[in-house]
Design a protein around this motif. Sequence first.
Motif, PDB file in Angstrom:
ATOM      1  N   LEU B  71       0.841  -1.201   0.000  1.00  0.00           N
ATOM      2  CA  LEU B  71       0.000   0.000   0.000  1.00  0.00           C
ATOM      3  C   LEU B  71       0.881   1.259   0.000  1.00  0.00           C
ATOM      4  O   LEU B  71       0.604   2.228   0.704  1.00  0.00           O
ATOM      5  CB  LEU B  71      -0.952  -0.016   1.209  1.00  0.00           C
ATOM      6  N   GLY B  72       1.935   1.185  -0.773  1.00  0.00           N
ATOM      7  CA  GLY B  72       2.823   2.340  -0.961  1.00  0.00           C
ATOM      8  C   GLY B  72       3.839   2.563   0.132  1.00  0.00           C
ATOM      9  O   GLY B  72       4.621   3.513   0.076  1.00  0.00           O
ATOM     10  N   ARG B  73       3.836   1.709   1.158  1.00  0.00           N
ATOM     11  CA  ARG B  73       4.746   1.911   2.282  1.00  0.00           C
ATOM     12  C   ARG B  73       5.717   0.737   2.403  1.00  0.00           C
ATOM     13  O   ARG B  73       5.325  -0.418   2.198  1.00  0.00           O
ATOM     14  CB  ARG B  73       3.973   2.032   3.603  1.00  0.00           C
ATOM     15  N   ASP B  74       6.940   1.056   2.760  1.00  0.00           N
ATOM     16  CA  ASP B  74       7.934   0.024   3.026  1.00  0.00           C
ATOM     17  C   ASP B  74       7.795  -0.390   4.492  1.00  0.00           C
ATOM     18  O   ASP B  74       8.084   0.409   5.391  1.00  0.00           O
ATOM     19  CB  ASP B  74       9.336   0.598   2.761  1.00  0.00           C
ATOM     20  N   PRO B  75       7.317  -1.627   4.750  1.00  0.00           N
ATOM     21  CA  PRO B  75       7.078  -2.028   6.148  1.00  0.00           C
ATOM     22  C   PRO B  75       8.303  -1.879   7.038  1.00  0.00           C
ATOM     23  O   PRO B  75       8.175  -1.579   8.227  1.00  0.00           O
ATOM     24  CB  PRO B  75       6.695  -3.513   6.029  1.00  0.00           C
ATOM     25  N   ALA B  76       9.476  -2.044   6.443  1.00  0.00           N
ATOM     26  CA  ALA B  76      10.701  -1.964   7.241  1.00  0.00           C
ATOM     27  C   ALA B  76      10.973  -0.533   7.711  1.00  0.00           C
ATOM     28  O   ALA B  76      11.723  -0.314   8.663  1.00  0.00           O
ATOM     29  CB  ALA B  76      11.877  -2.485   6.426  1.00  0.00           C
ATOM     30  N   ALA B  77      10.366   0.443   7.039  1.00  0.00           N
ATOM     31  CA  ALA B  77      10.659   1.840   7.361  1.00  0.00           C
ATOM     32  C   ALA B  77       9.587   2.475   8.251  1.00  0.00           C
ATOM     33  O   ALA B  77       9.647   3.669   8.534  1.00  0.00           O
ATOM     34  CB  ALA B  77      10.788   2.635   6.061  1.00  0.00           C
ATOM     35  N   LEU B  78       8.626   1.671   8.694  1.00  0.00           N
ATOM     36  CA  LEU B  78       7.519   2.241   9.475  1.00  0.00           C
ATOM     37  C   LEU B  78       7.826   2.228  10.964  1.00  0.00           C
ATOM     38  O   LEU B  78       8.510   1.324  11.460  1.00  0.00           O
ATOM     39  CB  LEU B  78       6.238   1.425   9.226  1.00  0.00           C
ATOM     40  N   ASP B  79       7.289   3.231  11.682  1.00  0.00           N
ATOM     41  CA  ASP B  79       7.400   3.164  13.139  1.00  0.00           C
ATOM     42  C   ASP B  79       6.311   2.213  13.655  1.00  0.00           C
ATOM     43  O   ASP B  79       5.475   1.729  12.879  1.00  0.00           O
ATOM     44  CB  ASP B  79       7.313   4.565  13.777  1.00  0.00           C
ATOM     45  N   ALA B  80       6.317   1.965  14.948  1.00  0.00           N
ATOM     46  CA  ALA B  80       5.433   0.936  15.513  1.00  0.00           C
ATOM     47  C   ALA B  80       3.959   1.223  15.226  1.00  0.00           C
ATOM     48  O   ALA B  80       3.191   0.318  14.867  1.00  0.00           O
ATOM     49  CB  ALA B  80       5.670   0.827  17.016  1.00  0.00           C
ATOM     50  N   LYS B  81       3.562   2.497  15.342  1.00  0.00           N
ATOM     51  CA  LYS B  81       2.160   2.867  15.141  1.00  0.00           C
ATOM     52  C   LYS B  81       1.747   2.663  13.676  1.00  0.00           C
ATOM     53  O   LYS B  81       0.675   2.138  13.383  1.00  0.00           O
ATOM     54  CB  LYS B  81       1.967   4.335  15.552  1.00  0.00           C
ATOM     55  N   GLU B  82       2.641   3.075  12.775  1.00  0.00           N
ATOM     56  CA  GLU B  82       2.341   2.926  11.350  1.00  0.00           C
ATOM     57  C   GLU B  82       2.294   1.446  10.960  1.00  0.00           C
ATOM     58  O   GLU B  82       1.465   1.023  10.153  1.00  0.00           O
ATOM     59  CB  GLU B  82       3.404   3.644  10.511  1.00  0.00           C
ATOM     60  N   ALA B  83       3.220   0.672  11.543  1.00  0.00           N
ATOM     61  CA  ALA B  83       3.271  -0.758  11.233  1.00  0.00           C
ATOM     62  C   ALA B  83       1.987  -1.448  11.689  1.00  0.00           C
ATOM     63  O   ALA B  83       1.451  -2.317  11.002  1.00  0.00           O
ATOM     64  CB  ALA B  83       4.484  -1.402  11.902  1.00  0.00           C
ATOM     65  N   LEU B  84       1.481  -1.014  12.840  1.00  0.00           N
ATOM     66  CA  LEU B  84       0.235  -1.583  13.364  1.00  0.00           C
ATOM     67  C   LEU B  84      -0.933  -1.248  12.441  1.00  0.00           C
ATOM     68  O   LEU B  84      -1.768  -2.113  12.134  1.00  0.00           O
ATOM     69  CB  LEU B  84      -0.025  -1.029  14.768  1.00  0.00           C
ATOM     70  N   ALA B  85      -0.968  -0.002  11.980  1.00  0.00           N
ATOM     71  CA  ALA B  85      -2.041   0.426  11.074  1.00  0.00           C
ATOM     72  C   ALA B  85      -1.999  -0.387   9.788  1.00  0.00           C
ATOM     73  O   ALA B  85      -3.044  -0.788   9.259  1.00  0.00           O
ATOM     74  CB  ALA B  85      -1.908   1.914  10.771  1.00  0.00           C
ATOM     75  N   LEU B  86      -0.784  -0.654   9.305  1.00  0.00           N
ATOM     76  CA  LEU B  86      -0.649  -1.446   8.075  1.00  0.00           C
ATOM     77  C   LEU B  86      -1.064  -2.892   8.320  1.00  0.00           C
ATOM     78  O   LEU B  86      -1.751  -3.507   7.502  1.00  0.00           O
ATOM     79  CB  LEU B  86       0.800  -1.378   7.575  1.00  0.00           C
ATOM     80  N   ARG B  87      -0.666  -3.414   9.491  1.00  0.00           N
ATOM     81  CA  ARG B  87      -0.967  -4.815   9.811  1.00  0.00           C
ATOM     82  C   ARG B  87      -2.485  -5.062   9.871  1.00  0.00           C
ATOM     83  O   ARG B  87      -2.959  -6.142   9.547  1.00  0.00           O
ATOM     84  CB  ARG B  87      -0.310  -5.188  11.145  1.00  0.00           C
ATOM     85  N   LYS B  88      -3.238  -4.031  10.281  1.00  0.00           N
ATOM     86  CA  LYS B  88      -4.701  -4.180  10.361  1.00  0.00           C
ATOM     87  C   LYS B  88      -5.324  -4.381   8.982  1.00  0.00           C
ATOM     88  O   LYS B  88      -6.439  -4.854   8.864  1.00  0.00           O
ATOM     89  CB  LYS B  88      -5.316  -2.937  11.012  1.00  0.00           C
ATOM     90  N   LYS B  89      -4.595  -3.982   7.969  1.00  0.00           N
ATOM     91  CA  LYS B  89      -5.133  -4.088   6.607  1.00  0.00           C
ATOM     92  C   LYS B  89      -4.709  -5.377   5.913  1.00  0.00           C
ATOM     93  O   LYS B  89      -5.009  -5.590   4.747  1.00  0.00           O
ATOM     94  CB  LYS B  89      -4.665  -2.884   5.779  1.00  0.00           C
ATOM     95  N   ILE B  90      -3.981  -6.214   6.639  1.00  0.00           N
ATOM     96  CA  ILE B  90      -3.434  -7.430   6.034  1.00  0.00           C
ATOM     97  C   ILE B  90      -3.903  -8.663   6.804  1.00  0.00           C
ATOM     98  O   ILE B  90      -3.889  -8.685   8.029  1.00  0.00           O
ATOM     99  CB  ILE B  90      -1.879  -7.370   6.069  1.00  0.00           C
ATOM    100  N   GLY B  91      -4.304  -9.690   6.063  1.00  0.00           N
ATOM    101  CA  GLY B  91      -4.634 -10.976   6.678  1.00  0.00           C
ATOM    102  C   GLY B  91      -3.735 -12.044   6.086  1.00  0.00           C
ATOM    103  O   GLY B  91      -3.429 -12.002   4.895  1.00  0.00           O
ATOM    104  N   VAL B  92      -3.317 -12.976   6.929  1.00  0.00           N
ATOM    105  CA  VAL B  92      -2.444 -14.047   6.445  1.00  0.00           C
ATOM    106  C   VAL B  92      -2.999 -15.396   6.913  1.00  0.00           C
ATOM    107  O   VAL B  92      -3.235 -15.597   8.100  1.00  0.00           O
ATOM    108  CB  VAL B  92      -1.000 -13.901   6.981  1.00  0.00           C
TER     109      VAL B  92
END
Lengths: 110, 276
Positions: B71-92
């Motif tokens: 979604l346009g973001r590099d997961p490795a470059a996200l802070d904890a809050k951003e990573a959490l927001a991204l994780r909510k949009k992903i299911g595995v």
Amino acid sequence: MIYRIKDENGTTVVAFEGEVDLESSPEARRILLDCLGRTSSLLVDLSAVTYIDSSGIASLVESFQNARKAGRHFALVAVSGSVLSVLRLSRLDKVFTIYDTLEDGLARAG
Amino acid sequence: MDGREQKPEKVIEVRDLVAHYGERKILDGVSMDVYGGEIMVIIGGSGSGKSTLLRHLVALEQGTSGTVKILGRDPAALDAKEALALRKKIGVAFQGGALFSSMTVGENMMLPLYEHTVLDRTTMEIMVRLKLEVVGLAGFEDLMPAELSGGMVKRAAFARAVIMDPKILFCDEPSAGLDPVIAAALDDLLLRMREAMGMTIIVVTHELESAFRIADRITVLDQGRILLTGTTEELRETKSERIQNLLQRRTQEEIVDPEEYLERLMGERLGERALL
């Protein structure tokens, strides 16, 4: 998500608009349960809902079941295509009372 | 689709991804794009790197070089809050289910809801039952994972993966080990989820029948490299012998480099030396 509540000859109509998702569904749930506490007939207008997730669907399910137990009328009206496909996914289109238009819903509610 | 205004956006962008396990190169310059609302299937033989690629796509691992954007973001470059927001949009949905054995199926499914939402418990319980209905496990919420068959575990894992209606769903070998009827039902479910919720779905599989049934596009991975990304038609019509071998389930004739082979047997290759 935004919403409007109006009274149509004793029937309460709640119209939601926009996205009913994890963020907004708690508010949708609260509105529906509040309205059910104050009316004997509730129509939920979903014509302007562009997206609904399963938390939104769960709020509709809970409200519908509460209405049934309390002997109140509850129906969905003018369900948008996006909502209908989510209802169909879990076969809830066969569970809810659904009217094609608000006018149909009001005619039946009366 | 779900009726939202949608134009094909890149939801996943991989560029020149290289990954190693120790000295062994598993991914060798992988580049791919996945667009919103499509079902992308990654196929390849055993050891082709497809599961490793999936682990990099879901940010469980980071490559030696190259980039992955979700979604346009590099997961490795996200802070904890951003990573959490991204994780909510992903299911595995992991291959083995990855359900907690000490919790019931329902508790397993409710975990992400407790962690990421402020929903009422009744809402959560209805969501759990709804998803179990959809995967054909109605009434199984109080069972422990150990009480389920292999196919049921897979379906429960799938139900957990979609509990928050993610924008992107990753599935690792969803139909492996299932009987054909259940496998076809799971494929059908993936198609219906995409149709109803507009999800982007990335499936890793070696089940070709399933791949051709559900894919909008297929990426063929071989020895850590992408041989081809294309529609099912493009794949069928390709002249590539390696791909046709894979599709026809013919074994590859290995190209033997005598010098490299001898060095390997003697433990003289760089990777093997490190083991001694």
